[in-house]
Design a protein around this motif. Structure first.
Motif, PDB file in Angstrom:
ATOM      1  N   ASN A  75       0.864  -1.177   0.000  1.00 20.75           N
ATOM      2  CA  ASN A  75       0.000   0.000   0.000  1.00 20.75           C
ATOM      3  C   ASN A  75       0.909   1.238   0.000  1.00 20.75           C
ATOM      4  N   TYR A  76       1.191   1.750  -1.191  1.00 21.95           N
ATOM      5  CA  TYR A  76       2.101   2.886  -1.323  1.00 21.95           C
ATOM      6  C   TYR A  76       1.524   4.170  -0.729  1.00 21.95           C
ATOM      7  N   ASP A  77       0.198   4.262  -0.642  1.00 24.24           N
ATOM      8  CA  ASP A  77      -0.399   5.432   0.011  1.00 24.24           C
ATOM      9  C   ASP A  77      -0.013   5.462   1.492  1.00 24.24           C
ATOM     10  N   LYS A  78      -0.021   4.301   2.121  1.00 22.61           N
ATOM     11  CA  LYS A  78       0.384   4.221   3.542  1.00 22.61           C
ATOM     12  C   LYS A  78       1.878   4.477   3.697  1.00 22.61           C
ATOM     13  N   VAL A  79       2.664   3.981   2.758  1.00 24.43           N
ATOM     14  CA  VAL A  79       4.108   4.232   2.798  1.00 24.43           C
ATOM     15  C   VAL A  79       4.347   5.735   2.713  1.00 24.43           C
ATOM     16  N   ALA A  80       3.667   6.410   1.785  1.00 20.15           N
ATOM     17  CA  ALA A  80       3.818   7.862   1.633  1.00 20.15           C
ATOM     18  C   ALA A  80       3.376   8.577   2.900  1.00 20.15           C
ATOM     19  N   HIS A  81       2.267   8.150   3.462  1.00 22.93           N
ATOM     20  CA  HIS A  81       1.775   8.755   4.704  1.00 22.93           C
ATOM     21  C   HIS A  81       2.810   8.654   5.817  1.00 22.93           C
ATOM     22  N   ASP A  82       3.403   7.492   5.971  1.00 23.53           N
ATOM     23  CA  ASP A  82       4.393   7.294   7.032  1.00 23.53           C
ATOM     24  C   ASP A  82       5.689   8.055   6.777  1.00 23.53           C
ATOM     25  N   LEU A  83       6.071   8.201   5.523  1.00 22.88           N
ATOM     26  CA  LEU A  83       7.296   8.949   5.208  1.00 22.88           C
ATOM     27  C   LEU A  83       7.159  10.429   5.549  1.00 22.88           C
ATOM     28  N   LYS A  84       5.941  10.928   5.574  1.00 21.13           N
ATOM     29  CA  LYS A  84       5.738  12.351   5.871  1.00 21.13           C
ATOM     30  C   LYS A  84       6.130  12.705   7.304  1.00 21.13           C
ATOM     31  N   ILE A  85       6.372  11.718   8.127  1.00 24.04           N
ATOM     32  CA  ILE A  85       6.863  11.980   9.481  1.00 24.04           C
ATOM     33  C   ILE A  85       8.281  12.538   9.429  1.00 24.04           C
ATOM     34  N   ASP A  86       9.092  12.006   8.549  1.00 20.90           N
ATOM     35  CA  ASP A  86      10.495  12.405   8.457  1.00 20.90           C
ATOM     36  C   ASP A  86      10.793  13.341   7.282  1.00 20.90           C
ATOM     37  N   TYR A  87       9.825  13.584   6.422  1.00 21.33           N
ATOM     38  CA  TYR A  87      10.024  14.381   5.222  1.00 21.33           C
ATOM     39  C   TYR A  87       8.892  15.387   5.077  1.00 21.33           C
ATOM     40  N   PHE A  88       9.145  16.449   4.349  1.00 22.02           N
ATOM     41  CA  PHE A  88       8.075  17.340   3.944  1.00 22.02           C
ATOM     42  C   PHE A  88       8.278  17.673   2.474  1.00 22.02           C
ATOM     43  N   TYR A  89       7.249  18.169   1.857  1.00 22.62           N
ATOM     44  CA  TYR A  89       7.352  18.476   0.434  1.00 22.62           C
ATOM     45  C   TYR A  89       6.610  19.760   0.130  1.00 22.62           C
ATOM     46  N   GLU A  90       7.022  20.397  -0.930  1.00 22.68           N
ATOM     47  CA  GLU A  90       6.379  21.604  -1.431  1.00 22.68           C
ATOM     48  C   GLU A  90       6.170  21.447  -2.926  1.00 22.68           C
ATOM     49  N   THR A  91       5.070  21.947  -3.410  1.00 28.75           N
ATOM     50  CA  THR A  91       4.767  21.875  -4.829  1.00 28.75           C
ATOM     51  C   THR A  91       5.136  23.193  -5.489  1.00 28.75           C
ATOM     52  N   SER A  92       5.884  23.101  -6.564  1.00 27.51           N
ATOM     53  CA  SER A  92       6.314  24.304  -7.278  1.00 27.51           C
ATOM     54  C   SER A  92       5.174  24.845  -8.117  1.00 27.51           C
ATOM     55  N   GLU A  93       5.385  26.004  -8.711  1.00 28.35           N
ATOM     56  CA  GLU A  93       4.377  26.608  -9.578  1.00 28.35           C
ATOM     57  C   GLU A  93       4.065  25.726 -10.785  1.00 28.35           C
ATOM     58  N   THR A  94       5.020  24.902 -11.189  1.00 29.87           N
ATOM     59  CA  THR A  94       4.817  24.029 -12.344  1.00 29.87           C
ATOM     60  C   THR A  94       4.171  22.698 -11.968  1.00 29.87           C
ATOM     61  N   GLY A  95       3.951  22.467 -10.676  1.00 24.58           N
ATOM     62  CA  GLY A  95       3.338  21.226 -10.226  1.00 24.58           C
ATOM     63  C   GLY A  95       4.328  20.170  -9.782  1.00 24.58           C
ATOM     64  N   THR A  96       5.606  20.441  -9.936  1.00 25.91           N
ATOM     65  CA  THR A  96       6.632  19.507  -9.487  1.00 25.91           C
ATOM     66  C   THR A  96       6.680  19.508  -7.960  1.00 25.91           C
ATOM     67  N   VAL A  97       6.881  18.333  -7.386  1.00 25.49           N
ATOM     68  CA  VAL A  97       6.969  18.205  -5.933  1.00 25.49           C
ATOM     69  C   VAL A  97       8.448  18.098  -5.532  1.00 25.49           C
ATOM     70  N   HIS A  98       8.872  18.999  -4.667  1.00 25.64           N
ATOM     71  CA  HIS A  98      10.239  18.981  -4.126  1.00 25.64           C
ATOM     72  C   HIS A  98      10.171  18.405  -2.715  1.00 25.64           C
ATOM     73  N   VAL A  99      11.011  17.388  -2.456  1.00 24.64           N
ATOM     74  CA  VAL A  99      10.971  16.674  -1.186  1.00 24.64           C
ATOM     75  C   VAL A  99      12.198  17.018  -0.364  1.00 24.64           C
ATOM     76  N   PHE A 100      11.969  17.227   0.950  1.00 28.36           N
ATOM     77  CA  PHE A 100      13.025  17.592   1.887  1.00 28.36           C
ATOM     78  C   PHE A 100      12.945  16.732   3.142  1.00 28.36           C
ATOM     79  N   ARG A 101      14.107  16.397   3.678  1.00 27.74           N
ATOM     80  CA  ARG A 101      14.170  15.707   4.971  1.00 27.74           C
ATOM     81  C   ARG A 101      14.024  16.726   6.092  1.00 27.74           C
ATOM     82  N   HIS A 102      13.364  16.335   7.169  1.00 28.64           N
ATOM     83  CA  HIS A 102      13.394  17.160   8.376  1.00 28.64           C
ATOM     84  C   HIS A 102      14.760  16.932   9.020  1.00 28.64           C
ATOM     85  N   LEU A 103      15.472  17.982   9.288  1.00 26.21           N
ATOM     86  CA  LEU A 103      16.793  17.852   9.920  1.00 26.21           C
ATOM     87  C   LEU A 103      16.713  18.183  11.390  1.00 26.21           C
TER      88      LEU A 103
END
Length: 163
Positions: free
Chosen positions: A135-163
């Motif tokens: 279930n990749y939706d659950k995997v993505a949900h759980d990864l959001k604990i350690d990562y965050f993302y922002e969507t650019s004006e073009t719709g691209t998603v940039h992913v960052f680790r919480h440091l």
């Protein structure tokens, strides 16, 4: 390419800018920037200029860094583009050193990132039919604990680790 508009102000009773000029920040150092500002002030000599300020920003993706960090931020935007601006909008421009450690890259969605991460770390050991049960939706949900993302004006998603 990032640039700033340096404007001169007469005094507090006349806060409207009198003169100004765009300054391209690519390949400038602090001395070059000071010289450019001095030249703009000198061009306003026939007015009783009390102060100058950054009046506008171009190419900064909405960031408005102060003069002391504007060259550093411009350089990071030149190097990393909108990804750095998205990071700085969330974390701040004063911790630029952390950007390269935090930035993971860009994907079409955070779920695409989660799929790639899971497949790289775990799925190489799985037989092909077992992947249908992940279930990749659950995997993505759980990864959001350690990562965050922002969507650019073009719709691209940039992913960052919480440091």
């Amino acid at each position: 390419m990032p640039r700033i508009f340096i404007q001169t102000i007469l005094n507090a009773s006349c806060p409207e800018p009198i003169t100004g000029e765009w300054v391209e920040l690519t390949n400038l150092d602090q001395d070059d920037l000071k010289a450019a500002i001095a030249e703009i002030i000198e061009q306003s000599q026939h007015y009783p200029i009390q102060r100058w300020e950054i009046g506008d920003y171009d190419g900064f993706y909405g960031l408005t860094p102060p003069l002391k960090t504007v060259l550093e931020v411009a350089q990071l935007i030149e190097e990393h583009g909108e990804a750095y601006a998205l990071y700085a909008q969330n974390i701040g421009t004063d911790i630029a050193d952390d950007f390269e450690d935090a930035y993971c890259g860009e994907w079409n969605s955070f779920k695409d990132y989660a799929i790639e991460q899971f497949d790289d770390v775990y799925a190489f050991n799985l037989c092909d039919y077992a992947r249908y049960y992940i279930n990749y939706d659950k995997v993505a949900h759980d990864l959001k604990i350690d990562y965050f993302y922002e969507t650019s004006e073009t719709g691209t998603v940039h992913v960052f680790r919480h440091l």
